[in-house]
Design a protein around this motif. Structure first.
Motif, PDB file in Angstrom:
ATOM      1  N   GLU A  15     -28.182  26.327  33.413  1.00 34.94           N
ATOM      2  CA  GLU A  15     -27.600  25.080  32.917  1.00 34.94           C
ATOM      3  C   GLU A  15     -26.233  24.788  33.521  1.00 34.94           C
ATOM      4  OE1 GLU A  15     -26.586  28.226  29.684  1.00 34.94           O
ATOM      5  OE2 GLU A  15     -27.910  27.965  31.421  1.00 34.94           O
ATOM      6  N   PRO A  54     -19.571  19.555  22.003  1.00 31.98           N
ATOM      7  CA  PRO A  54     -20.717  20.208  22.664  1.00 31.98           C
ATOM      8  C   PRO A  54     -20.317  21.008  23.893  1.00 31.98           C
ATOM      9  CG  PRO A  54     -20.780  17.813  22.980  1.00 31.98           C
ATOM     10  CD  PRO A  54     -19.739  18.089  21.946  1.00 31.98           C
ATOM     11  N   GLU A  55     -19.284  20.557  24.592  1.00 28.13           N
ATOM     12  CA  GLU A  55     -18.824  21.282  25.780  1.00 28.13           C
ATOM     13  C   GLU A  55     -18.335  22.685  25.402  1.00 28.13           C
ATOM     14  OE1 GLU A  55     -17.771  16.855  26.351  1.00 28.13           O
ATOM     15  OE2 GLU A  55     -17.757  18.335  24.733  1.00 28.13           O
ATOM     16  N   ALA A  58     -21.201  24.998  24.120  1.00 29.33           N
ATOM     17  CA  ALA A  58     -21.993  25.551  25.224  1.00 29.33           C
ATOM     18  C   ALA A  58     -21.304  26.767  25.838  1.00 29.33           C
ATOM     19  CB  ALA A  58     -22.237  24.478  26.277  1.00 29.33           C
ATOM     20  N   ARG A  61     -21.665  29.782  23.595  1.00 27.08           N
ATOM     21  CA  ARG A  61     -22.972  30.424  23.777  1.00 27.08           C
ATOM     22  C   ARG A  61     -22.978  31.282  25.035  1.00 27.08           C
ATOM     23  NH1 ARG A  61     -24.675  25.253  21.962  1.00 27.08           N
ATOM     24  NH2 ARG A  61     -25.103  24.556  24.098  1.00 27.08           N
ATOM     25  N   HIS A 188     -22.960  22.222  29.045  1.00 21.39           N
ATOM     26  CA  HIS A 188     -23.590  21.405  28.014  1.00 21.39           C
ATOM     27  C   HIS A 188     -24.648  20.474  28.613  1.00 21.39           C
ATOM     28  CE1 HIS A 188     -20.214  19.134  29.624  1.00 21.39           C
ATOM     29  NE2 HIS A 188     -20.774  18.019  29.180  1.00 21.39           N
ATOM     30  N   ALA A 189     -25.347  19.752  27.747  1.00 15.98           N
ATOM     31  CA  ALA A 189     -26.526  18.976  28.165  1.00 15.98           C
ATOM     32  C   ALA A 189     -26.226  17.949  29.247  1.00 15.98           C
ATOM     33  CB  ALA A 189     -27.154  18.293  26.946  1.00 15.98           C
ATOM     34  N   THR A 190     -25.075  17.302  29.187  1.00 17.94           N
ATOM     35  CA  THR A 190     -24.727  16.268  30.176  1.00 17.94           C
ATOM     36  C   THR A 190     -23.702  16.791  31.185  1.00 17.94           C
ATOM     37  OG1 THR A 190     -23.031  15.358  28.686  1.00 17.94           O
ATOM     38  CG2 THR A 190     -25.240  14.391  28.574  1.00 17.94           C
ATOM     39  N   ALA A 191     -23.708  18.094  31.416  1.00 20.31           N
ATOM     40  CA  ALA A 191     -22.686  18.723  32.253  1.00 20.31           C
ATOM     41  C   ALA A 191     -22.621  18.146  33.663  1.00 20.31           C
ATOM     42  CB  ALA A 191     -22.921  20.229  32.310  1.00 20.31           C
TER      43      ALA A 191
END
Length: 221
Positions: A15, A54-55, A58, A61, A188-191
């Motif tokens: 990711e 979210p950044e 991530a 994690r 994160h998802a939109t990294a």
């Protein structure tokens, strides 16, 4: 300057999105626009703490995956946001460091900057073997733990420990710095989109605030 992540890091963290900005002609007397970036951070923090972003989640994690306690070892952007939230500002160090810190606040993404005069030939994000040397800002020499994620150059110097946790004093920006490598990394998802936006915004501000800059190059991966 060759910068890359090792195949093992890429495999363990698929990711990961990274952006690199190379610049020549840095001086210590520029006046970058920090407020437009810190204003974004203030707005985002008004809705909660850095731990809600979210950044940051991530990276927590990722630190857990590396076997690190996320609240003991924080990524650089979380540490900056935490201090900014508590104190309302960050100390001024050098115009380029101040800019990178402000951009990191706005995007909640770790942004590292290295003085290339103190990096030997290449820089790789990889697992340490345990023989690398790391210079603290206090002048002490440490050896990263085997398996720890570091930024390593071709001569075995570690320019950052625990990935995005702590940079080295050896390649830190100083008044004599001219050429730099700036690295932004996110999970994160939109990294990918966010890192591309970050590097573009950073490069534009470099060109605006430093008339002495001779070259700015962007690469996103």
């Amino acid at each position: 300057m060759d910068f890359h992540h090792s195949p093992q890091i890429r495999s363990a963290f698929p990711e990961l999105a990274a952006g690199v900005v190379f610049a020549q002609g840095i001086t210590p007397d520029a006046a970058p626009d920090l407020e437009r970036f810190t204003a974004v951070a203030k707005e985002r923090l008004a809705a909660g703490t850095e731990a809600d972003l979210p950044e940051i989640q991530a990276w927590r994690r990722a630190f857990s995956k590396m076997g690190l306690k996320p609240t003991q070892y924080r990524c650089a952007s979380e540490s900056l946001l935490r201090r900014f939230r508590k104190e309302g500002s960050l100390p001024r160090i050098h115009p380029l460091i101040d800019l990178c810190n402000a951009v990191s606040l706005a995007y909640a993404v770790p942004v590292a900057v290295f003085d290339l005069a103190h990096v030997a030939r290449s820089l790789e994000v990889r697992h340490a073997v345990g023989e690398e040397t790391y210079l603290t800002f206090g002048g002490e020499v440490e050896r990263p733990d085997p398996g720890e994620v570091i930024f390593a150059d071709a001569e075995g110097r570690a320019h950052a420990r625990r990935w995005t946790n702590r940079q080295s004093g050896y390649s830190a920006v100083r008044d004599t710095t001219d050429s730099v490598l700036i690295v932004a990394e996110a999970m994160h998802a939109t990294a990918a989109a966010d890192v591309a936006e970050l590097t573009t915004a950073l490069a534009r501000e470099l060109e605006r605030a430093w008339p002495t800059v001779r070259e700015v190059t962007i690469e996103n991966r």
